[in-house]
Design a protein around this motif. Structure first.
Motif, PDB file in Angstrom:
ATOM      1  N   THR A 119       0.803  -1.230   0.000  1.00 48.42           N
ATOM      2  CA  THR A 119       0.000   0.000   0.000  1.00 48.42           C
ATOM      3  C   THR A 119       0.833   1.277   0.000  1.00 48.42           C
ATOM      4  OG1 THR A 119      -0.092   0.014   2.429  1.00 48.42           O
ATOM      5  CG2 THR A 119      -1.845  -1.176   1.248  1.00 48.42           C
ATOM      6  N   THR A 182     -12.934   2.773   8.175  1.00 46.35           N
ATOM      7  CA  THR A 182     -12.100   3.816   7.572  1.00 46.35           C
ATOM      8  C   THR A 182     -12.392   5.142   8.256  1.00 46.35           C
ATOM      9  OG1 THR A 182     -12.178   2.686   5.431  1.00 46.35           O
ATOM     10  CG2 THR A 182     -11.470   4.981   5.431  1.00 46.35           C
ATOM     11  N   ASN A 221      -5.505   5.391  -2.342  1.00 48.29           N
ATOM     12  CA  ASN A 221      -6.374   4.509  -3.115  1.00 48.29           C
ATOM     13  C   ASN A 221      -7.224   3.702  -2.136  1.00 48.29           C
ATOM     14  OD1 ASN A 221      -7.569   2.591  -4.771  1.00 48.29           O
ATOM     15  ND2 ASN A 221      -5.743   2.291  -6.034  1.00 48.29           N
ATOM     16  N   TYR A 222      -8.363   4.279  -1.743  1.00 46.94           N
ATOM     17  CA  TYR A 222      -9.156   3.683  -0.666  1.00 46.94           C
ATOM     18  C   TYR A 222      -9.625   2.270  -0.985  1.00 46.94           C
ATOM     19  CZ  TYR A 222      -9.248   8.128   1.816  1.00 46.94           C
ATOM     20  OH  TYR A 222      -8.877   9.253   2.522  1.00 46.94           O
ATOM     21  N   ALA A 223     -10.179   2.068  -2.182  1.00 49.93           N
ATOM     22  CA  ALA A 223     -10.719   0.749  -2.518  1.00 49.93           C
ATOM     23  C   ALA A 223      -9.630  -0.324  -2.448  1.00 49.93           C
ATOM     24  CB  ALA A 223     -11.362   0.772  -3.902  1.00 49.93           C
ATOM     25  N   PHE A 224      -8.479  -0.029  -3.066  1.00 53.63           N
ATOM     26  CA  PHE A 224      -7.382  -0.989  -3.060  1.00 53.63           C
ATOM     27  C   PHE A 224      -6.884  -1.247  -1.643  1.00 53.63           C
ATOM     28  CE2 PHE A 224      -2.851  -1.952  -3.073  1.00 53.63           C
ATOM     29  CZ  PHE A 224      -2.779  -3.003  -3.977  1.00 53.63           C
ATOM     30  N   ASN A 225      -6.707  -0.191  -0.865  1.00 51.44           N
ATOM     31  CA  ASN A 225      -6.170  -0.343   0.489  1.00 51.44           C
ATOM     32  C   ASN A 225      -7.139  -1.083   1.411  1.00 51.44           C
ATOM     33  OD1 ASN A 225      -3.928   0.990  -0.364  1.00 51.44           O
ATOM     34  ND2 ASN A 225      -4.328   2.890   0.749  1.00 51.44           N
ATOM     35  N   ILE A 226      -8.430  -0.807   1.282  1.00 49.74           N
ATOM     36  CA  ILE A 226      -9.418  -1.511   2.104  1.00 49.74           C
ATOM     37  C   ILE A 226      -9.411  -3.004   1.792  1.00 49.74           C
ATOM     38  CG2 ILE A 226     -11.912  -1.822   2.476  1.00 49.74           C
ATOM     39  CD1 ILE A 226     -12.164   1.256   2.173  1.00 49.74           C
ATOM     40  N   VAL A 227      -9.407  -3.321   0.491  1.00 48.35           N
ATOM     41  CA  VAL A 227      -9.366  -4.735   0.100  1.00 48.35           C
ATOM     42  C   VAL A 227      -8.071  -5.386   0.566  1.00 48.35           C
ATOM     43  CG1 VAL A 227      -9.286  -6.321  -1.860  1.00 48.35           C
ATOM     44  CG2 VAL A 227     -10.930  -4.439  -1.848  1.00 48.35           C
TER      45      VAL A 227
END
Length: 240
Positions: A119, A182, A221-227
């Motif tokens: 990340t 988040t 990159n919220y979506a990538f980091n959350i996943v």
């Protein structure tokens, strides 16, 4: 000469020698093991034990140590296996618990390391046995323009991370469970890290639990980091 007392003297000599690897004298036996007899009586018992080949004197001025024959008599007739079993089971449980913690700490470090690399944020986890947080990838924050161009923001973030106790207490006050949470900018309770966003969850493994997550600039990159946090949590939970 009572045989039961003589055996207790031999037992005391063996116990002392096993624990210290030092020859034992009559005064030590008398004081340490609380025999209610005179020093001369203990000395006479030790002379008798030596004559029977159960103990010997390794040096002229030294105390006595057990012989192979003395150990054999101890194992066959005097060893308290019931007490030893209780002690062994207790020790084994303690060692197994520590081993589980060591494995978990190792898995946590590996998981947080992968999360930081994937990340380019600061990744963190709290240890289950001693509620402390450890952080990896701090250099990632310094490389971000939000912090490389703003030393005040950078120093405030690093101050929070260096004082991990406040950070952990803050996480504990939030409603964080098995889901991924988040916190963006001002949603963070600590003012010093309101220039950042935090993605965090709770992990559970082997009866222990703690926090796992990452911290980075709001421009992430919220979506990538959350996943990624979700996937790292799965790996951590399912590792053997």
């Amino acid at each position: 000469m009572p045989e039961d007392r003589k055996k207790k003297v031999l037992q005391a000599i063996i116990k002392h020698f096993v624990e210290t690897a030092e020859p034992v004298g009559s005064n030590t036996i008398l004081i340490s093991y609380r025999f209610r007899v005179s020093p001369a009586t203990i000395r006479n018992d030790m002379v008798s034990l030596e004559q029977e080949g159960l103990i010997f004197q390794p040096h002229t001025s030294a105390g006595r140590v057990p012989t192979d024959k003395g150990y054999r008599l101890y194992v066959d007739e005097m060893a308290d296996f019931k007490k030893a079993r209780l002690e062994a089971v207790k020790a084994l449980k303690s060692i197994q618990q520590e081993y589980k913690l060591e494995k978990l700490r190792s898995h946590l470090y590996d998981s947080v390391s992968v999360l930081a690399r994937a990340t380019n944020c600061v990744s963190f986890a709290t240890t289950p046995d001693n509620p402390r947080a450890f952080f990896l990838g701090m250099a990632n924050v310094l490389r971000q323009p939000e912090f490389s161009h703003n030393s005040v923001n950078a120093s405030e973030v690093f101050e929070v991370l260096e004082r991990g106790g406040n950070f952990i207490n803050t996480l504990s006050e939030l409603d964080i469970n098995d889901s991924i949470r988040t916190f963006i900018g001002e949603e963070n309770i600590l003012q010093q890290i309101q220039s950042c966003s935090i993605i965090v969850t709770k992990y559970k493994r082997d009866g222990y639990e703690g926090f796992l997550g990452l911290l980075g600039p709001k421009r992430m990159n919220y979506a990538f980091n959350i996943v990624m946090v979700e996937e790292i949590k799965k790996l951590l939970t399912n590792q053997n």
